[in-house]
Write an enzyme that holds these catalytic residues in place. Structure first.
Site, short mmCIF file in Angstrom:
data_model
loop_
_atom_site.label_atom_id
_atom_site.label_comp_id
_atom_site.label_asym_id
_atom_site.label_seq_id
_atom_site.Cartn_x
_atom_site.Cartn_y
_atom_site.Cartn_z
N ASP A 213 -10.00 2.97 2.74
CA ASP A 213 -10.12 2.29 4.04
C ASP A 213 -10.77 3.20 5.09
O ASP A 213 -11.66 2.77 5.83
CB ASP A 213 -8.74 1.85 4.55
N LYS B 52 0.81 -1.23 0.00
CA LYS B 52 0.00 0.00 0.00
C LYS B 52 0.84 1.28 0.00
O LYS B 52 0.38 2.32 -0.46
CB LYS B 52 -0.94 0.02 1.22
N1 LIG Z 1 -12.63 -4.39 8.51
C1 LIG Z 1 -11.75 -4.04 7.60
O1 LIG Z 1 -12.10 -3.67 6.46
C2 LIG Z 1 -10.28 -4.03 7.93
C3 LIG Z 1 -9.38 -3.33 7.10
C4 LIG Z 1 -8.03 -3.33 7.44
C5 LIG Z 1 -7.59 -4.04 8.54
N2 LIG Z 1 -8.49 -4.73 9.31
C6 LIG Z 1 -8.03 -5.46 10.51
O2 LIG Z 1 -7.44 -4.52 11.38
C7 LIG Z 1 -6.37 -5.09 12.10
C8 LIG Z 1 -5.14 -4.19 11.98
O3 LIG Z 1 -4.72 -4.13 10.63
P1 LIG Z 1 -3.53 -3.19 10.13
O4 LIG Z 1 -3.45 -3.32 8.67
O5 LIG Z 1 -3.63 -1.83 10.73
O6 LIG Z 1 -2.27 -3.94 10.81
P2 LIG Z 1 -0.84 -3.34 11.21
O7 LIG Z 1 -0.48 -2.19 10.34
O8 LIG Z 1 0.07 -4.51 11.29
O9 LIG Z 1 -1.05 -2.76 12.71
C9 LIG Z 1 -1.32 -3.62 13.80
C10 LIG Z 1 -1.73 -2.80 15.01
O10 LIG Z 1 -2.12 -3.70 16.06
C11 LIG Z 1 -1.34 -3.43 17.24
N3 LIG Z 1 -1.14 -4.68 17.98
C12 LIG Z 1 -0.80 -5.89 17.47
N4 LIG Z 1 -0.74 -6.81 18.46
C13 LIG Z 1 -1.03 -6.14 19.62
C14 LIG Z 1 -1.13 -6.55 20.98
N5 LIG Z 1 -0.90 -7.81 21.35
N6 LIG Z 1 -1.47 -5.62 21.90
C15 LIG Z 1 -1.72 -4.33 21.53
N7 LIG Z 1 -1.64 -3.89 20.25
C16 LIG Z 1 -1.29 -4.78 19.31
C17 LIG Z 1 -0.05 -2.83 16.71
O11 LIG Z 1 0.60 -2.12 17.73
P3 LIG Z 1 2.20 -1.80 17.63
O12 LIG Z 1 2.30 -0.58 16.77
O13 LIG Z 1 2.61 -1.58 19.02
O14 LIG Z 1 2.84 -3.01 17.01
C18 LIG Z 1 -0.59 -1.93 15.59
O15 LIG Z 1 -1.13 -0.75 16.11
C19 LIG Z 1 -6.19 -6.50 11.52
O16 LIG Z 1 -6.82 -7.41 12.38
C20 LIG Z 1 -6.92 -6.45 10.19
O17 LIG Z 1 -7.47 -7.70 9.82
C21 LIG Z 1 -9.83 -4.73 9.02
#
Ligand SMILES: NC(=O)c1ccc[n+]([C@@H]2O[C@H](COP(=O)([O-])OP(=O)(O)OC[C@H]3O[C@@H](n4cnc5c(N)ncnc54)[C@H](OP(=O)(O)O)[C@@H]3O)[C@@H](O)[C@H]2O)c1
Length: 287
Positions: free
Chosen positions: A105, A69
């Site tokens: 998004d 992205k």
């Molecule tokens: N509904 C939808 O359309 C949609 C769209 C996009 C994403 N999502 C979902 O959203 C989630 C995040 O996606 P993303 O693309 O933003 O991922 P990402 O860029 O990898 O970010 C992950 C986030 O989760 C935090 N995190 C991970 N493990 C954690 C824990 N054990 N305790 C506290 N915080 C934790 C990370 O914190 P740190 O910065 O400290 O690592 C970071 O803020 C995923 O589950 C994805 O499937 C849904």
């Protein structure tokens, strides 16, 4: 039926095998009698430039997912205002031979909320890619954006960026339950945008019943499972809950609107929700 007039719409990412986008987009094409097919392609970073040039030559519109992205922006001819702010692109339209990048998004999440967020206090848990898109879209719609993240420096950096680039109020909060519980008393909306609670760790949650209030709107963007532990806890407190399917559907609808301009949104939403619910309930462990 696929024939000589069938056009391709693509998704590029790595991995892409578990993406739900082909299911929802192909269902819309079928329902609307559109002679299109949506296919997912696993693309390595080194091939991105060639892929964009190929899609430009063949006039193939496409979606972009993790991990491309950000990188994709190097190879595009223009980028929308939102995508520039977010610094990520998930939709590309080929227009007169030019590749234009967009980000749907954040708008997807806002549409799923279904309320005017102007002057509302919104707490976002997370500062990853999805949280970033939602935070900027909220700021563009004049909400006050509070960001809490495990890695606090990322929350500080994002809130700083939001203030500087949009002039909207934005603050960073440590991801500490006691601090959050106090802060939530001032919030109208809480959005869970971390991967916590996602399958298979479905019992994990960052907040519990005692942290929520009855008059809060609580959204979790995780959609597998649909009702996360986080949402269950919010529901126990009487809060209004919104699952992650809405954001997924609306970012897809916004992609379709960019590529095809006018379409019936309500009908698209109904068909997407139907196929996704069927897929998620029959195939829970594979998404
Ligand atoms: N509904 C939808 O359309 C949609 C769209 C996009 C994403 N999502 C979902 O959203 C989630 C995040 O996606 P993303 O693309 O933003 O991922 P990402 O860029 O990898 O970010 C992950 C986030 O989760 C935090 N995190 C991970 N493990 C954690 C824990 N054990 N305790 C506290 N915080 C934790 C990370 O914190 P740190 O910065 O400290 O690592 C970071 O803020 C995923 O589950 C994805 O499937 C849904």
């Amino acid at each position: 039926m696929i024939d000589a007039k069938t056009k391709l719409v693509a998704l590029i990412g790595n991995p892409v095998e578990h993406s739900l986008s082909p299911i929802m987009h192909n269902a819309v094409f079928k329902k609307f009698g559109m002679n299109y097919v949506y296919l997912a392609f696993k693309v390595d970073k080194e091939k991105l430039k060639d892929v964009v040039n190929c899609f430009k030559a063949l006039e193939i519109n496409f979606n972009v997912t993790i991990p491309h992205k950000i990188e994709i922006m190097k190879y595009l001819d223009d980028i929308s205002k939102e995508a520039k702010l977010i610094q990520a692109v998930n939709v590309v339209k080929i227009d007169n031979g030019k590749a234009i990048g967009y980000n749907t998004d954040g708008i997807g999440a806002l549409k799923a909320l279904k309320i005017d967020v102007k002057d509302k206090n919104v707490l976002i848990l997370g500062a990853g890619g999805a949280a970033r898109a939602i935070a900027f879209q909220l700021a563009l719609n004049r909400a006050n954006v509070y960001i809490s993240n495990r890695t606090f420096e990322k929350a500080l950096k994002l809130s700083d960026e939001i203030r500087k680039k949009t002039g909207t109020k934005s603050f960073a909060i440590p991801l500490d339950r006691k601090i959050l519980r106090e802060k939530i008393k001032e919030m109208d909306i809480v959005i869970q945008a971390t991967s916590v609670g996602m399958y298979p760790n479905t019992n994990e949650t960052l907040l519990y019943r005692e942290d929520f209030r009855k008059d809060l709107i609580v959204m979790d963007i995780v959609y597998n499972p649909l009702e996360t532990r986080f949402l269950k806890e919010a529901k126990k407190a009487g809060a209004k809950t919104i699952d992650g399917l809405g954001m997924l559907i609306y970012q897809g609808i916004e992609s379709l609107k960019i590529w095809f301009e006018i379409m019936n949104e309500e009908e698209m939403e109904n068909i997407m929700r139907k196929v996704l619910m069927e897929h998620l309930s029959f195939n829970r462990s594979s998404v």
